[in-house]
Design a protein around this motif. Structure first.
Motif, PDB file in Angstrom:
ATOM      1  N   HIS A   1      92.270 -22.304  11.342  1.00  9.90           N
ATOM      2  CA  HIS A   1      92.057 -23.141  12.530  1.00  9.90           C
ATOM      3  C   HIS A   1      93.396 -23.502  13.188  1.00  9.90           C
ATOM      4  O   HIS A   1      93.542 -23.395  14.406  1.00  9.90           O
ATOM      5  N   GLU A   2      94.356 -23.919  12.378  1.00 12.24           N
ATOM      6  CA  GLU A   2      95.669 -24.312  12.909  1.00 12.24           C
ATOM      7  C   GLU A   2      96.358 -23.149  13.610  1.00 12.24           C
ATOM      8  O   GLU A   2      96.932 -23.316  14.685  1.00 12.24           O
ATOM      9  N   MET A   3      96.316 -21.969  13.006  1.00 13.18           N
ATOM     10  CA  MET A   3      96.978 -20.808  13.594  1.00 13.18           C
ATOM     11  C   MET A   3      96.286 -20.380  14.888  1.00 13.18           C
ATOM     12  O   MET A   3      96.956 -19.992  15.853  1.00 13.18           O
ATOM     13  N   ILE A   4      94.984 -20.458  14.928  1.00 12.76           N
ATOM     14  CA  ILE A   4      94.246 -20.118  16.155  1.00 12.76           C
ATOM     15  C   ILE A   4      94.641 -21.071  17.276  1.00 12.76           C
ATOM     16  O   ILE A   4      94.875 -20.636  18.410  1.00 12.76           O
ATOM     17  N   GLN A   5      94.737 -22.343  16.966  1.00 11.87           N
ATOM     18  CA  GLN A   5      95.144 -23.319  17.977  1.00 11.87           C
ATOM     19  C   GLN A   5      96.587 -23.084  18.404  1.00 11.87           C
ATOM     20  O   GLN A   5      96.909 -23.172  19.589  1.00 11.87           O
ATOM     21  N   LEU A   6      97.443 -22.753  17.463  1.00 15.24           N
ATOM     22  CA  LEU A   6      98.846 -22.491  17.769  1.00 15.24           C
ATOM     23  C   LEU A   6      98.988 -21.301  18.718  1.00 15.24           C
ATOM     24  O   LEU A   6      99.831 -21.301  19.610  1.00 15.24           O
ATOM     25  N   LYS A   7      98.126 -20.297  18.545  1.00 13.90           N
ATOM     26  CA  LYS A   7      98.174 -19.103  19.380  1.00 13.90           C
ATOM     27  C   LYS A   7      97.341 -19.246  20.660  1.00 13.90           C
ATOM     28  O   LYS A   7      97.246 -18.306  21.438  1.00 13.90           O
ATOM     29  N   HIS A   8      96.738 -20.426  20.851  1.00 16.85           N
ATOM     30  CA  HIS A   8      95.950 -20.734  22.052  1.00 16.85           C
ATOM     31  C   HIS A   8      94.790 -19.766  22.255  1.00 16.85           C
ATOM     32  O   HIS A   8      94.506 -19.362  23.384  1.00 16.85           O
ATOM     33  N   LEU A   9      94.142 -19.382  21.156  1.00 12.61           N
ATOM     34  CA  LEU A   9      92.964 -18.545  21.264  1.00 12.61           C
ATOM     35  C   LEU A   9      91.761 -19.416  21.642  1.00 12.61           C
ATOM     36  O   LEU A   9      91.764 -20.621  21.401  1.00 12.61           O
ATOM     37  N   SER A  10      90.749 -18.814  22.192  1.00 12.53           N
ATOM     38  CA  SER A  10      89.588 -19.564  22.673  1.00 12.53           C
ATOM     39  C   SER A  10      88.753 -20.103  21.509  1.00 12.53           C
ATOM     40  O   SER A  10      88.817 -19.601  20.389  1.00 12.53           O
ATOM     41  N   LYS A  11      87.938 -21.100  21.817  1.00 13.61           N
ATOM     42  CA  LYS A  11      87.025 -21.662  20.814  1.00 13.61           C
ATOM     43  C   LYS A  11      86.027 -20.603  20.356  1.00 13.61           C
ATOM     44  O   LYS A  11      85.641 -20.564  19.197  1.00 13.61           O
ATOM     45  N   ALA A  12      85.608 -19.735  21.283  1.00  6.69           N
ATOM     46  CA  ALA A  12      84.671 -18.667  20.920  1.00  6.69           C
ATOM     47  C   ALA A  12      85.309 -17.706  19.922  1.00  6.69           C
ATOM     48  O   ALA A  12      84.664 -17.276  18.956  1.00  6.69           O
ATOM     49  N   THR A  13      86.571 -17.375  20.132  1.00 10.20           N
ATOM     50  CA  THR A  13      87.288 -16.500  19.201  1.00 10.20           C
ATOM     51  C   THR A  13      87.417 -17.185  17.853  1.00 10.20           C
ATOM     52  O   THR A  13      87.192 -16.570  16.804  1.00 10.20           O
ATOM     53  N   GLU A  14      87.757 -18.453  17.867  1.00  7.58           N
ATOM     54  CA  GLU A  14      87.880 -19.213  16.619  1.00  7.58           C
ATOM     55  C   GLU A  14      86.564 -19.195  15.854  1.00  7.58           C
ATOM     56  O   GLU A  14      86.535 -18.900  14.651  1.00  7.58           O
ATOM     57  N   LYS A  15      85.481 -19.479  16.525  1.00  8.90           N
ATOM     58  CA  LYS A  15      84.164 -19.515  15.885  1.00  8.90           C
ATOM     59  C   LYS A  15      83.820 -18.147  15.288  1.00  8.90           C
ATOM     60  O   LYS A  15      83.358 -18.051  14.150  1.00  8.90           O
ATOM     61  N   SER A  16      84.079 -17.101  16.049  1.00  6.66           N
ATOM     62  CA  SER A  16      83.783 -15.745  15.594  1.00  6.66           C
ATOM     63  C   SER A  16      84.640 -15.368  14.392  1.00  6.66           C
ATOM     64  O   SER A  16      84.129 -14.853  13.387  1.00  6.66           O
ATOM     65  N   TYR A  17      85.943 -15.600  14.475  1.00 13.59           N
ATOM     66  CA  TYR A  17      86.845 -15.241  13.382  1.00 13.59           C
ATOM     67  C   TYR A  17      86.487 -15.991  12.100  1.00 13.59           C
ATOM     68  O   TYR A  17      86.455 -15.407  11.021  1.00 13.59           O
ATOM     69  N   VAL A  18      86.218 -17.277  12.220  1.00 15.38           N
ATOM     70  CA  VAL A  18      85.879 -18.069  11.038  1.00 15.38           C
ATOM     71  C   VAL A  18      84.589 -17.552  10.413  1.00 15.38           C
ATOM     72  O   VAL A  18      84.489 -17.427   9.187  1.00 15.38           O
ATOM     73  N   ARG A  19      83.614 -17.179  11.231  1.00 20.70           N
ATOM     74  CA  ARG A  19      82.352 -16.651  10.704  1.00 20.70           C
ATOM     75  C   ARG A  19      82.598 -15.345   9.954  1.00 20.70           C
ATOM     76  O   ARG A  19      82.085 -15.143   8.850  1.00 20.70           O
ATOM     77  N   TRP A  20      83.402 -14.438  10.535  1.00 19.63           N
ATOM     78  CA  TRP A  20      83.677 -13.158   9.864  1.00 19.63           C
ATOM     79  C   TRP A  20      84.469 -13.365   8.579  1.00 19.63           C
ATOM     80  O   TRP A  20      84.218 -12.683   7.574  1.00 19.63           O
ATOM     81  N   ILE A  21      85.406 -14.281   8.589  1.00 19.83           N
ATOM     82  CA  ILE A  21      86.196 -14.549   7.376  1.00 19.83           C
ATOM     83  C   ILE A  21      85.291 -15.092   6.274  1.00 19.83           C
ATOM     84  O   ILE A  21      85.384 -14.677   5.112  1.00 19.83           O
ATOM     85  N   LYS A  22      84.393 -15.997   6.631  1.00 22.01           N
ATOM     86  CA  LYS A  22      83.448 -16.529   5.637  1.00 22.01           C
ATOM     87  C   LYS A  22      82.547 -15.424   5.100  1.00 22.01           C
ATOM     88  O   LYS A  22      82.289 -15.357   3.893  1.00 22.01           O
ATOM     89  N   ASP A  23      82.052 -14.565   5.985  1.00 24.52           N
ATOM     90  CA  ASP A  23      81.220 -13.439   5.542  1.00 24.52           C
ATOM     91  C   ASP A  23      81.975 -12.538   4.574  1.00 24.52           C
ATOM     92  O   ASP A  23      81.429 -12.074   3.577  1.00 24.52           O
ATOM     93  N   TYR A  24      83.229 -12.278   4.885  1.00 25.44           N
ATOM     94  CA  TYR A  24      84.080 -11.435   4.033  1.00 25.44           C
ATOM     95  C   TYR A  24      84.249 -12.067   2.651  1.00 25.44           C
ATOM     96  O   TYR A  24      84.131 -11.380   1.622  1.00 25.44           O
ATOM     97  N   ILE A  25      84.501 -13.359   2.613  1.00 24.66           N
ATOM     98  CA  ILE A  25      84.678 -14.058   1.335  1.00 24.66           C
ATOM     99  C   ILE A  25      83.379 -14.047   0.538  1.00 24.66           C
ATOM    100  O   ILE A  25      83.378 -13.794  -0.669  1.00 24.66           O
ATOM    101  N   ARG A  26      82.260 -14.292   1.209  1.00 26.03           N
ATOM    102  CA  ARG A  26      80.959 -14.253   0.515  1.00 26.03           C
ATOM    103  C   ARG A  26      80.685 -12.845  -0.025  1.00 26.03           C
ATOM    104  O   ARG A  26      80.189 -12.689  -1.143  1.00 26.03           O
ATOM    105  N   PHE A  27      80.966 -11.826   0.787  1.00 24.75           N
ATOM    106  CA  PHE A  27      80.759 -10.442   0.373  1.00 24.75           C
ATOM    107  C   PHE A  27      81.549 -10.127  -0.891  1.00 24.75           C
ATOM    108  O   PHE A  27      81.079  -9.399  -1.761  1.00 24.75           O
ATOM    109  N   SER A  28      82.725 -10.691  -0.998  1.00 29.09           N
ATOM    110  CA  SER A  28      83.609 -10.397  -2.132  1.00 29.09           C
ATOM    111  C   SER A  28      83.292 -11.222  -3.370  1.00 29.09           C
ATOM    112  O   SER A  28      84.041 -11.177  -4.339  1.00 29.09           O
ATOM    113  N   GLY A  29      82.216 -11.989  -3.325  1.00 33.07           N
ATOM    114  CA  GLY A  29      81.882 -12.817  -4.481  1.00 33.07           C
ATOM    115  C   GLY A  29      82.737 -14.060  -4.558  1.00 33.07           C
ATOM    116  O   GLY A  29      83.044 -14.536  -5.631  1.00 33.07           O
TER     117      GLY A  29
END
Length: 84
Positions: free
Chosen positions: A15-43
Motif C-alpha cells: 500500500h505504501e509503495m503504491i501511494q509513493l508511486k502515485h498509482l490509482s486506487k483501482a490499480t492498488e485494489k487490483s494488485y492487492v487482490r492478485w498478491i493475495k490470490d498468489y499467496i493463497r495459491f502458494s499455501g
C-alpha cells in the motif's frame, strides 16, 4: 530497554509503495487482490520464500485451471512484478 518497532507487514508495504508511486486506487485494489490470490495459491507461503518457479506455476494455473483471459493474466503478472 526501548522496543524496536516491527517492520510493516507485506500488504502495508505494498500500500505504501503504491501511494509513493502515485498509482490509482483501482490499480492498488487490483494488485492487492492478485498478491493475495498468489499467496493463497502458494499455501500461504511468504513471497520472500518464493520466486520465479512459483510465479510461473501461479500464472499457468490462472491460464489452465481458471481459464482467465490473457489480459487478466498480464494484470496478475504486473502485480507480482510490482511485489518483487
Amino acid at each position: 530497554m526501548p522496543s524496536i518497532p516491527a517492520e510493516p507487514r507485506l500488504l502495508n508495504r505494498v500500500h505504501e509503495m503504491i501511494q509513493l508511486k502515485h498509482l490509482s486506487k483501482a490499480t492498488e485494489k487490483s494488485y492487492v487482490r492478485w498478491i493475495k490470490d498468489y499467496i493463497r495459491f502458494s499455501g500461504t507461503q511468504h513471497p520472500a520464500t518464493m520466486g520465479q518457479k512459483e510465479v510461473t506455476q501461479f500464472l499457468s494455473y490462472l491460464a489452465t485451471k481458471r481459464k482467465v483471459a490473457p489480459s487478466t493474466q498480464n494484470q496478475a503478472l504486473a502485480a507480482l512484478l510490482f511485489l518483487y
